[in-house]
Design an enzyme around this catalytic site. Sequence first.
Site, PDB file in Angstrom:
ATOM      1  N   ALA A  99      22.456 -18.730  10.093  1.00  0.00           N
ATOM      2  CA  ALA A  99      22.218 -18.309  11.474  1.00  0.00           C
ATOM      3  C   ALA A  99      21.358 -19.313  12.223  1.00  0.00           C
ATOM      4  O   ALA A  99      21.592 -19.570  13.418  1.00  0.00           O
ATOM      5  CB  ALA A  99      21.555 -16.928  11.493  1.00  0.00           C
ATOM      6  N   GLY A 326      27.225 -11.828   8.315  1.00  0.00           N
ATOM      7  CA  GLY A 326      26.199 -11.154   9.105  1.00  0.00           C
ATOM      8  C   GLY A 326      25.244 -12.164   9.701  1.00  0.00           C
ATOM      9  O   GLY A 326      25.618 -13.296  10.012  1.00  0.00           O
ATOM     10  N   GLU A 327      23.988 -11.751   9.876  1.00  0.00           N
ATOM     11  CA  GLU A 327      22.917 -12.597  10.416  1.00  0.00           C
ATOM     12  C   GLU A 327      23.074 -12.892  11.902  1.00  0.00           C
ATOM     13  O   GLU A 327      22.183 -13.462  12.519  1.00  0.00           O
ATOM     14  CB  GLU A 327      22.819 -13.945   9.677  1.00  0.00           C
ATOM     15  CG  GLU A 327      22.609 -13.850   8.183  1.00  0.00           C
ATOM     16  CD  GLU A 327      22.516 -15.226   7.533  1.00  0.00           C
ATOM     17  OE1 GLU A 327      22.538 -16.247   8.257  1.00  0.00           O
ATOM     18  OE2 GLU A 327      22.426 -15.286   6.292  1.00  0.00           O
ATOM     19  N   GLY A 328      24.219 -12.571  12.484  1.00  0.00           N
ATOM     20  CA  GLY A 328      24.525 -12.974  13.854  1.00  0.00           C
ATOM     21  C   GLY A 328      25.434 -14.172  13.930  1.00  0.00           C
ATOM     22  O   GLY A 328      25.709 -14.684  15.026  1.00  0.00           O
TER      23      GLY A 328
END
Length: 361
Positions: A99, A326-328
């Site tokens: 990220a 995930g994580e953005g």
Amino acid sequence: MTSLGETIGAIRPVEPGPMTEARAYQDRLTKPSGSLGVLEDVAVRLAGIAGTCPPPLPVPAALAIFAADHGVHAQGVSPWPQEVTAQMVANFTAGGAVANAFAAEVGASVTVVDVGVAADLAPAPRLLARKVAYGTADLSQGPAMTREQATAALTAGIEVARDLVDAGGRCLVTGDMGIANTTASAALICAFTGRPAAGVTGRGTGVDDATYEHKIEIVRRGLRANGIAEAAAVPAGPDEALRVLAAVGGLEHAAIAGFVLGAAAARVPVILDGVIAGAAALVAGALAPEAIGYCLAGHRSAEPGHAVALAHLGLDPLVDLRLRLGEGTGGLLAHPLVSAAARVMHEVATFDSAGVADKGE
């Protein structure tokens, strides 16, 4: 503090007038009508969000990674130890995660928010301490949170959104970190869409077939333990939405839902990341249906529940790269597309101004 009720009360529908104007303006630009496909829809949505045409450029972007742990981890639904949540928070604040790399690529700021990590975290740059609890309870045995905890996490997300907008953020991006959070996501998606557990539960960070079947059963067990029918969507309304969130959600789901509500109240677009964000957006939409008008789906996760959540929300993903990190990360990758859609409205000439003949002329 900004209360949940105040924030929901401040959310207004996206404005149809500027959207109509943006659609007509797209047709006057020096390109065939509709030739930019989904990007034209994005530009129209941005005009409705901002209430003006052309819409402002959605820059700079601000990523918030909400981190929390899950009591259901004790049921063996993930091969990763729970300690990884805290370790990855340290990695985010040190700038060493995917990220961080993607945020640097697109010029986004990174804020990490501890809303429920099951450890005491040392102060660090870019880390906000908003801990509501040291993780949730085991959703397969009963409610994961109290209503008060769920409300506190929602409020934390609202306040982070407000502060990032006040600091100059013009597009928010959701991020998450929490070992076992795909199990809670599957339970939320089941509850809000009425789809069966087997159709929305994925392999998360990677599990073998036996663990995958066990994970599906844990989702079913969690629904039963909390009085939620597996194949019937929960009744509409904010009270039931809050009950379900507290029953089978995570602290980061609640915070992301609040983050979406805060973005909508501030009339700023929010790019959703993957399945955790999709599950959280279902909560936000149940609390304040108009908030979904401020959401853009950054990508479609490889997790099966994400496509179900997006379809229920009526959102089309901008990219599909089979991501499941995930994580953005998926939301960050989509941000340049969102920015490009807005920039077209500012910089591309019209047929009249460029002296270019339109079709039929």
